[in-house]
Design a protein around this motif. Structure first.
Motif, short mmCIF file in Angstrom:
data_model
loop_
_atom_site.label_atom_id
_atom_site.label_comp_id
_atom_site.label_asym_id
_atom_site.label_seq_id
_atom_site.Cartn_x
_atom_site.Cartn_y
_atom_site.Cartn_z
N LYS A 231 -6.91 1.91 4.80
CA LYS A 231 -7.05 3.31 4.36
C LYS A 231 -7.17 3.39 2.84
CE LYS A 231 -6.20 5.22 8.45
NZ LYS A 231 -7.29 5.06 9.37
N ILE A 232 -8.35 3.77 2.36
CA ILE A 232 -8.57 4.02 0.94
C ILE A 232 -9.51 5.21 0.78
CG2 ILE A 232 -8.13 1.72 -0.06
CD1 ILE A 232 -11.06 1.07 0.31
N ARG A 233 -9.57 5.76 -0.44
CA ARG A 233 -10.40 6.95 -0.67
C ARG A 233 -11.85 6.60 -0.98
NH1 ARG A 233 -7.24 9.52 -5.36
NH2 ARG A 233 -9.19 10.69 -5.59
N LYS A 234 -12.07 5.53 -1.74
CA LYS A 234 -13.41 5.09 -2.13
C LYS A 234 -13.41 3.58 -2.29
CE LYS A 234 -14.72 9.18 -4.89
NZ LYS A 234 -15.11 9.62 -6.26
N VAL A 235 -14.61 2.99 -2.28
CA VAL A 235 -14.71 1.54 -2.47
C VAL A 235 -15.90 1.21 -3.36
CG1 VAL A 235 -16.00 1.26 -0.32
CG2 VAL A 235 -14.84 -0.70 -1.29
N VAL A 236 -15.74 0.17 -4.17
CA VAL A 236 -16.82 -0.36 -5.00
C VAL A 236 -17.08 -1.79 -4.57
CG1 VAL A 236 -17.61 -0.90 -7.34
CG2 VAL A 236 -16.08 1.07 -6.96
N ILE A 237 -18.36 -2.12 -4.26
CA ILE A 237 -18.71 -3.50 -3.95
C ILE A 237 -19.74 -3.99 -4.96
CG2 ILE A 237 -18.10 -3.32 -1.50
CD1 ILE A 237 -21.08 -3.08 -0.85
N ILE A 238 -19.50 -5.16 -5.52
CA ILE A 238 -20.34 -5.71 -6.59
C ILE A 238 -20.93 -7.05 -6.14
CG2 ILE A 238 -20.41 -6.39 -9.02
CD1 ILE A 238 -17.69 -4.81 -9.30
N GLY A 239 -22.25 -7.15 -6.11
CA GLY A 239 -22.91 -8.40 -5.72
C GLY A 239 -22.53 -8.87 -4.33
N GLY B 237 0.81 -1.21 0.00
CA GLY B 237 0.00 0.00 0.00
C GLY B 237 0.85 1.26 0.00
N PRO B 238 0.22 2.43 0.03
CA PRO B 238 -1.23 2.58 0.18
C PRO B 238 -1.98 2.36 -1.15
CG PRO B 238 -0.20 4.74 0.03
CD PRO B 238 0.91 3.73 0.03
N PHE B 239 -3.23 1.95 -1.04
CA PHE B 239 -4.11 1.82 -2.20
C PHE B 239 -5.02 3.04 -2.26
CE2 PHE B 239 -3.51 -2.66 -0.68
CZ PHE B 239 -2.66 -3.05 -1.71
N GLU B 240 -5.31 3.50 -3.47
CA GLU B 240 -6.21 4.64 -3.61
C GLU B 240 -7.67 4.21 -3.49
OE1 GLU B 240 -5.53 7.76 -6.23
OE2 GLU B 240 -3.38 7.43 -6.43
N PHE B 241 -7.99 3.07 -4.13
CA PHE B 241 -9.36 2.56 -4.13
C PHE B 241 -9.32 1.04 -3.93
CE2 PHE B 241 -8.97 6.04 -7.25
CZ PHE B 241 -9.79 6.99 -6.65
N ALA B 242 -10.49 0.48 -3.64
CA ALA B 242 -10.62 -0.98 -3.56
C ALA B 242 -11.94 -1.38 -4.21
CB ALA B 242 -10.58 -1.45 -2.12
N ILE B 243 -11.90 -2.49 -4.94
CA ILE B 243 -13.08 -3.02 -5.61
C ILE B 243 -13.21 -4.49 -5.25
CG2 ILE B 243 -14.22 -3.42 -7.85
CD1 ILE B 243 -12.42 -1.15 -8.98
N GLY B 244 -14.39 -4.89 -4.76
CA GLY B 244 -14.57 -6.27 -4.35
C GLY B 244 -15.86 -6.87 -4.88
N HIS B 245 -15.79 -8.14 -5.24
CA HIS B 245 -16.96 -8.87 -5.73
C HIS B 245 -17.44 -9.86 -4.68
CE1 HIS B 245 -18.68 -12.39 -8.17
NE2 HIS B 245 -19.58 -11.42 -8.26
N SER B 246 -18.74 -9.86 -4.41
CA SER B 246 -19.36 -10.85 -3.53
C SER B 246 -18.71 -10.85 -2.14
CB SER B 246 -19.29 -12.22 -4.21
OG SER B 246 -20.17 -13.14 -3.62
N LEU B 247 -18.13 -11.97 -1.73
CA LEU B 247 -17.45 -12.03 -0.43
C LEU B 247 -16.31 -11.03 -0.36
CD1 LEU B 247 -17.31 -13.63 2.30
CD2 LEU B 247 -15.56 -15.03 1.22
N GLY B 248 -15.72 -10.71 -1.52
CA GLY B 248 -14.66 -9.72 -1.58
C GLY B 248 -15.14 -8.34 -1.15
N GLY B 249 -16.38 -8.00 -1.52
CA GLY B 249 -16.97 -6.73 -1.12
C GLY B 249 -17.18 -6.68 0.39
N MET B 250 -17.71 -7.76 0.93
CA MET B 250 -17.91 -7.86 2.38
C MET B 250 -16.57 -7.74 3.12
SD MET B 250 -20.52 -11.12 2.62
CE MET B 250 -20.79 -10.96 4.39
N SER B 251 -15.55 -8.38 2.58
CA SER B 251 -14.23 -8.39 3.21
C SER B 251 -13.61 -6.99 3.23
CB SER B 251 -13.31 -9.36 2.48
OG SER B 251 -13.83 -10.67 2.51
N ILE B 252 -13.79 -6.25 2.13
CA ILE B 252 -13.24 -4.88 2.09
C ILE B 252 -13.91 -3.99 3.13
CG2 ILE B 252 -13.06 -2.78 0.69
CD1 ILE B 252 -12.73 -4.63 -1.77
N LEU B 253 -15.23 -4.06 3.24
CA LEU B 253 -15.94 -3.25 4.24
C LEU B 253 -15.44 -3.58 5.65
CD1 LEU B 253 -19.63 -3.31 2.92
CD2 LEU B 253 -17.93 -1.49 2.65
#
Length: 287
Positions: A170-178, A146-162
């Motif tokens: 520490k990230i600026r924005k996140v996208v969660i899909i399904g 890191g640091p990462f600017e953003f994070a994008i996660g699918h399914s369980l990946g989205g839950m894990s990022i949150l």
């Protein structure tokens, strides 16, 4: 093939031999049935890399990273050479190249991506995993790359990022899909697919709580969302047969700053390669 049939076919089917075995264990002993279902619940299916992901697999710099907090190794993919990095997190039974269409577009924007095969997924060693290990892997990658600017996660990946954000990712924005949400709902759905009595689902949750020393509801996405203060883009398909679209609305209600994109006829996995979805992700990152 109709759209609905196509979407139905995306969901994971449980072989009949497993259904029969599960029912046999229930008949013999509820305790044995709980152990058997726990093993099934934590054993991902390893799929071959499809052709559309070949170039990302070939062009990525890959390395094995040790995650001390779970005492496991994961395979990490470095895709692109920019110092501006975005973290990608696959879902259950996924792999580090699964978000390839999104990754390609991010490279065009001048970013590089870091992704990984969670324990027992893709090229990573092991036979079992659980969301706790996804979260630990994310936090270790931030520490090392890191640091990462953003994070994008699918399914369980989205839950894990949150959940990782709640644990100080520490990230600026996140996208969660399904994304999934309530842990008990996920367990109940799994038990339903096994055609077992719902009581086994309660015993399964109690089994994990005893093993990990924490209430499973702690990891529910809507619970973690309450402590996420950054903007979140939630993308979900109204025809997702793996994770009901109502989950997206529940997560949104618990977030501080969020946007919601509901798609049609894409299901749980095809959504990752949809042009309009990728366009919306790009807009969100640029905003």
């Amino acid at each position: 093939m109709s759209k609905n049939k196509e979407i139905q076919d995306q969901t994971l089917k449980i072989p009949k031999v497993i259904l029969i075995t599960a029912k046999l264990f229930v008949a013999i002993s509820p305790k044995l049935a709980t152990k058997f279902t726990a093993k099934l619940f934590t054993t991902p299916i390893k799929h071959k890399i499809p052709k559309r992901e070949f170039h990302m697999d070939k062009e990525s710099v890959q390395e094995i990273v040790f995650v001390p907090s779970i005492n496991k190794e994961i395979v990490v993919y470095h895709y692109g050479k920019s110092e501006k990095k975005i973290l990608l997190v696959h879902g259950w039974s996924g792999r580090g190249t699964q978000l390839v269409k999104i990754a390609d577009e991010l490279l065009n924007l001048g970013y590089s991506t870091i992704s990984f095969d969670a324990p027992a997924h893709g090229k990573s060693k092991g036979n079992s995993s659980i969301m706790i290990e996804f979260i630990a892997s994310i936090l270790e990658l931030e520490k090392q790359f890191g640091p990462f600017e953003f994070a994008i996660g699918h399914s369980l990946g989205g839950m894990s990022i949150l959940n990782a954000i709640r644990e100080k990712l520490k990230i600026r924005k996140v996208v969660i899909i399904g994304s999934g949400d309530i842990i008990q709902d996920i367990i109940d759905d799994f038990i339903k697919k096994l055609e077992l009595n719902p009581e086994i689902g309660i015993k399964l949750r109690e089994h994990f709580e005893k093993k990990y020393g924490v209430e499973m509801n702690y990891y529910s996405a809507s619970n973690a969302a309450k402590e996420v203060l950054i903007p979140v883009l939630i993308i979900h398909d109204e025809n997702d047969v793996d994770v009901n679209v109502k989950v997206a609305y529940n997560i949104k209600e618990n977030l501080n700053i969020s946007e919601l994109m509901i798609t049609k006829n894409l299901g749980h996995r095809k959504i990752l390669g949809n042009t309009e979805v990728i366009k919306r992700i790009v807009e969100f990152i640029k905003e």
